[in-house]
Design a protein around this motif. Structure first.
Motif, PDB file in Angstrom:
ATOM      1  N   PHE A 625      19.840  23.389  78.170  1.00 33.65           N
ATOM      2  CA  PHE A 625      18.916  23.993  79.077  1.00 33.65           C
ATOM      3  C   PHE A 625      20.923  24.585  79.855  1.00 33.65           C
ATOM      4  O   PHE A 625      20.338  25.143  80.938  1.00 33.65           O
ATOM      5  CB  PHE A 625      17.786  23.528  80.528  1.00 33.65           C
ATOM      6  CG  PHE A 625      17.067  22.836  79.771  1.00 33.65           C
ATOM      7  CD1 PHE A 625      16.407  23.612  79.064  1.00 33.65           C
ATOM      8  CD2 PHE A 625      17.515  21.953  79.545  1.00 33.65           C
ATOM      9  CE1 PHE A 625      15.776  23.105  77.836  1.00 33.65           C
ATOM     10  CE2 PHE A 625      15.949  20.841  79.100  1.00 33.65           C
ATOM     11  CZ  PHE A 625      15.068  21.627  78.096  1.00 33.65           C
ATOM     12  N   LYS A 626      21.749  24.808  79.609  1.00 34.66           N
ATOM     13  CA  LYS A 626      23.063  24.950  80.382  1.00 34.66           C
ATOM     14  C   LYS A 626      22.960  26.796  79.567  1.00 34.66           C
ATOM     15  O   LYS A 626      22.022  26.602  78.674  1.00 34.66           O
ATOM     16  CB  LYS A 626      23.953  24.693  79.501  1.00 34.66           C
ATOM     17  CG  LYS A 626      24.425  23.095  80.026  1.00 34.66           C
ATOM     18  CD  LYS A 626      25.412  22.230  78.952  1.00 34.66           C
ATOM     19  CE  LYS A 626      26.013  21.573  79.951  1.00 34.66           C
ATOM     20  NZ  LYS A 626      27.433  21.010  79.509  1.00 34.66           N
ATOM     21  N   PRO A 627      23.381  26.886  80.555  1.00 33.72           N
ATOM     22  CA  PRO A 627      22.661  28.659  81.101  1.00 33.72           C
ATOM     23  C   PRO A 627      24.313  29.505  79.600  1.00 33.72           C
ATOM     24  O   PRO A 627      24.863  29.016  79.511  1.00 33.72           O
ATOM     25  CB  PRO A 627      24.281  29.266  82.271  1.00 33.72           C
ATOM     26  CG  PRO A 627      23.333  28.358  82.962  1.00 33.72           C
ATOM     27  CD  PRO A 627      23.757  27.112  82.646  1.00 33.72           C
ATOM     28  N   LYS A 628      23.810  30.005  78.512  1.00 39.12           N
ATOM     29  CA  LYS A 628      24.521  30.519  77.414  1.00 39.12           C
ATOM     30  C   LYS A 628      25.352  31.299  78.004  1.00 39.12           C
ATOM     31  O   LYS A 628      24.577  32.821  77.713  1.00 39.12           O
ATOM     32  CB  LYS A 628      23.392  31.529  76.854  1.00 39.12           C
ATOM     33  CG  LYS A 628      22.357  29.705  76.132  1.00 39.12           C
ATOM     34  CD  LYS A 628      23.126  28.866  75.753  1.00 39.12           C
ATOM     35  CE  LYS A 628      21.718  28.054  75.575  1.00 39.12           C
ATOM     36  NZ  LYS A 628      20.671  27.259  76.415  1.00 39.12           N
ATOM     37  N   PHE A 629      26.427  31.634  79.072  1.00 40.49           N
ATOM     38  CA  PHE A 629      27.495  32.754  79.371  1.00 40.49           C
ATOM     39  C   PHE A 629      27.999  32.221  77.997  1.00 40.49           C
ATOM     40  O   PHE A 629      28.772  31.676  77.502  1.00 40.49           O
ATOM     41  CB  PHE A 629      28.109  32.255  80.336  1.00 40.49           C
ATOM     42  CG  PHE A 629      26.688  32.094  82.317  1.00 40.49           C
ATOM     43  CD1 PHE A 629      27.167  33.559  82.029  1.00 40.49           C
ATOM     44  CD2 PHE A 629      26.632  31.034  82.922  1.00 40.49           C
ATOM     45  CE1 PHE A 629      26.104  33.804  83.569  1.00 40.49           C
ATOM     46  CE2 PHE A 629      26.078  31.660  83.643  1.00 40.49           C
ATOM     47  CZ  PHE A 629      25.772  33.213  84.306  1.00 40.49           C
ATOM     48  N   GLN A 630      28.766  33.640  77.578  1.00 37.94           N
ATOM     49  CA  GLN A 630      29.802  34.524  76.800  1.00 37.94           C
ATOM     50  C   GLN A 630      31.133  34.736  77.477  1.00 37.94           C
ATOM     51  O   GLN A 630      30.619  35.091  78.683  1.00 37.94           O
ATOM     52  CB  GLN A 630      29.428  35.245  76.199  1.00 37.94           C
ATOM     53  CG  GLN A 630      28.043  35.328  75.218  1.00 37.94           C
ATOM     54  CD  GLN A 630      27.107  35.763  74.438  1.00 37.94           C
ATOM     55  OE1 GLN A 630      27.976  36.714  73.208  1.00 37.94           O
ATOM     56  NE2 GLN A 630      26.810  36.840  74.414  1.00 37.94           N
ATOM     57  N   GLU A 631      32.020  34.034  77.019  1.00 38.26           N
ATOM     58  CA  GLU A 631      33.385  34.465  77.462  1.00 38.26           C
ATOM     59  C   GLU A 631      33.946  36.517  77.685  1.00 38.26           C
ATOM     60  O   GLU A 631      33.268  36.724  76.408  1.00 38.26           O
ATOM     61  CB  GLU A 631      34.324  34.073  76.806  1.00 38.26           C
ATOM     62  CG  GLU A 631      36.058  33.763  77.306  1.00 38.26           C
ATOM     63  CD  GLU A 631      35.870  32.680  78.238  1.00 38.26           C
ATOM     64  OE1 GLU A 631      36.562  32.919  78.846  1.00 38.26           O
ATOM     65  OE2 GLU A 631      35.270  31.641  78.043  1.00 38.26           O
ATOM     66  N   ALA A 632      33.765  36.436  78.969  1.00 40.23           N
ATOM     67  CA  ALA A 632      33.932  38.286  78.614  1.00 40.23           C
ATOM     68  C   ALA A 632      35.578  38.687  78.138  1.00 40.23           C
ATOM     69  O   ALA A 632      36.723  37.470  77.942  1.00 40.23           O
ATOM     70  CB  ALA A 632      34.475  38.428  80.566  1.00 40.23           C
TER      71      ALA A 632
END
Length: 642
Positions: A625-632
């Motif tokens: 359930f961790k936010p699925k943020f990607q590297e910019a």
């Protein structure tokens, strides 16, 4: 279209889909933001939607009307952070209009401000030359013209007033001189300006939780756009070396809009840096205009970040929001049973909404508050002096409990503000919902004391299966116990406060009175402090009768120092007690999600919230359930800053 109606801020899928069909057709939709102010987190739908122009109200002196609803968009909090709403404000208090009985009458409400803006938009459209009308008469371009020329008041932040008061003349000039383009709302992020609260409320630093920002992408070129590549971070000066940027983004912009969620963190290389970091986020969008011609354009979001050196552990607090269930995944009854005109707990339970004054009190006292929206599994609790569990409704994984218990042995203090929990009262809050044609049963009480007891039992503490109300006094401070639970276990050596309170009932009846503990504080010398108070209503600005912000500050201060203070001296010592027969129970006969009718409501939520809520059945690991943020991506600042 103007719509001067609305409902609680959440995704009612059939209705929302119809609104999007309307705006996708190029029709400009204006809606009242709601009259549930002045508290934050009180937005109404559909005014909270990206493709709708949400309007708040001001008086003729430019002051925000007290009734005007404020942001954040509560339904988005479980998967990140809310967006700024309203978009703009307009006259909505004591506006003179015609009466259907003849003559004139004075009207107030955001339902008045909304048609004022709809009328202003009509004038804007009439100012467009014929050869520009089709290209610019769309929901995104008109919103861009309004928000980029609005006049903000220095007295309010953007989640209260949006971009500010509509300026019709400036909007007309903007519309005449700006071709269709892609932009952001808000148009920038600046942690150095009070207008950007809560982003400006606290700087970021190495090991702090990331600053989460939720922006709207406005595509004035066409109803459908595509993101090309990933967002890029163009740093100025120190930005490349010390700032880590991650994102979640709508790869398809429809209708006319999309979301860009950003997470700004500080790398280890920036551990000793203190100052302001500037940069910009850039995206590239491909979109077809009304003639079918495709354009590829860039849009930039200027960013200013406040960075400080990492504060000591004694000044760091972790506020858990992962275990606060956001309406509507489950029916969570109101925390204060005396409030009869608001049966649902729907205002967010978040430090930036209904708990914002408690958050501000701790910040003014010099504490740094990290807001945790993920399970307490991989979170390094050793970084913090205190863990706050306020009005939690969800269950805890065993691995989370183990992590908390282990961290307490290493000095972490745990402070709990609970609420009422009584199975009989929960059953009595059952109601029939006309929209779903079904009965709704409470998933928990005001708080999930049964779940909290899974943690507290390790500390010799416990919360009861009861509900109490009345006035009390702790030291020299008077306090209203709105509707809280009793403390039914406290270890030897702990300190307690108790009061003669009335048992709470529904329907205005009076219950019997009894002496009951309401606060237990245990502060051993070799481990972290644990404090439990049975009522969180005194921290909640909604329906607040008397506050206990002072108690929260004193408890956090006690947790971070080795000395006693005024609060501790006002409490009575105890040899310990455990009334195990009174512990909060789990009502296995009540409907708990994902059982109907709550299961279909889950489908109205952001996907991460759906997964979180059905985890008990599907047994996903907490890390899922961790936010699925990607590297910019990293851009060359020489290409961007000229």
């Amino acid at each position: 279209i103007n719509l001067s109606i609305g409902g609680p801020d959440f995704l009612d899928r059939p209705f929302v889909d119809k609104v999007r069909e309307v705006t996708a057709s190029g029709i400009i939709f204006v809606s009242a933001i709601g009259n549930d102010g002045p508290q934050p987190g009180t937005l109404n739908n559909p005014a909270d939607m990206n493709d709708v122009i949400g309007v708040g109200g001001i008086d003729f002196g430019g002051s925000l009307a007290s009734f005007s609803s404020r942001g954040l968009t509560v339904w988005e909090l479980p998967s990140g952070h809310g967006r700024p709403k309203p978009d703009v404000v307009a006259f909505g208090k004591n506006v003179v209009a015609s009466s259907n009985r003849g003559g004139c009458r004075s009207l107030s409400g955001t339902s008045v401000a909304s048609p004022v803006v709809a009328g202003a938009i009509t004038l804007l459209l009439s100012s467009l030359p014929g050869d520009q009308f089709l290209a610019k008469a769309n929901p995104a371009t008109i919103k861009q013209a309004l928000i980029e020329t609005a006049t903000p008041s220095p007295s309010y932040h953007m989640f209260e007033q949006g971009a500010g008061a509509v300026d019709l003349q400036q909007a007309a000039e903007y519309l005449a001189t700006h071709p269709p383009h892609v932009s952001f709302h808000p148009t920038s992020i600046d942690m150095t300006q009070e207008y950007f609260w809560p982003y400006s409320a606290q700087p970021i630093f190495f090991t702090s939780r990331p600053l989460l920002v939720n922006t709207t992408i406005l595509n004035g070129i066409g109803p459908v756009g595509r993101l090309l590549g990933k967002p890029r971070w163009f740093p100025a000066q120190h930005g490349h070396a010390i700032i880590n940027v991650k994102y979640e983004v709508s790869e398809v912009l429809w209708p006319w809009t999309g979301n860009l969620g950003l997470a700004f963190g500080v790398k280890e290389e920036g551990a000793e840096f203190a100052g302001v970091v500037e940069g910009a986020i850039q995206i590239t969008v491909a979109s077809q205009d009304i003639t079918g011609k495709e354009s590829i354009v860039n849009a930039s979001l200027p960013v200013k970040l406040k960075v400080v050196r990492r504060p000591p552990r004694s000044k760091r607090v972790l506020w858990d929001i992962f275990h606060s269930i956001q309406y509507p995944p489950g029916y969570i009854p109101r925390d204060n049973l005396d409030v009869r005109d608001d049966i649902l707990d729907w205002n967010g339970d978040h430090p930036h909404t209904n708990f914002h004054r408690a958050y501000t009190q701790l910040r003014k006292a010099g504490f740094f508050i990290d807001i945790c929206g993920e399970p307490l599994v991989d979170v390094n609790l050793a970084l913090y002096s205190t863990l706050l569990l306020v009005d939690t409704e969800d269950d805890f994984y065993n691995v989370e409990i183990d992590n908390i218990v282990r961290a307490r042995e290493q000095g972490l203090s745990v402070i709990v503000f609970a609420d009422w929990h009584n199975i009989e009262l929960m059953r009595k809050t059952r109601f029939f919902d006309d929209n779903t044609r079904s009965h709704w049963d409470a998933a928990v009480g005001g708080a999930n004391n049964h779940a909290l007891n899974k943690i507290l039992k390790h500390f010799g503490m416990g919360l009861g299966n009861g509900a109490y109300r009345g006035d009390t006094k702790i030291g020299r401070r008077r306090l209203t116990y709105a509707t809280g639970s009793s403390v039914v276990a406290c270890p030897a050596g702990g300190k307690i406060a108790e009061e003669t309170l009335e048992r709470a009932t529904l329907g205005g009846g009076r219950g019997g009175k009894e002496r009951t503990p309401i606060l237990c504080v245990d502060r051993p010398a070799d481990k972290g402090m644990v404090a439990v108070f049975g009522d969180s209503n005194c921290l909640d600005v909604n329906h607040l009768r008397s506050d206990c912000f002072w108690m929260l500050e004193e408890l956090v201060s006690m947790a971070s120092t080795a000395t006693d203070d005024t609060l501790a001296s006002a409490l009575a010592s105890t040899n310990g007690f455990n009334r195990s027969s009174e512990f909060a129970e789990y009502d296995r006969s009540a409907l708990h999600y994902p059982a109907p009718p709550h299961y279909f409501m889950l489908l109205h939520r952001p996907l991460p919230e759906l997964f979180k809520s059905v985890s008990r059945v599907l047994n996903f690991p907490p890390s899922f359930f961790k936010p699925k943020f990607q590297e910019a991506g990293i851009g060359d600042n020489r290409d961007h800053f000229r």
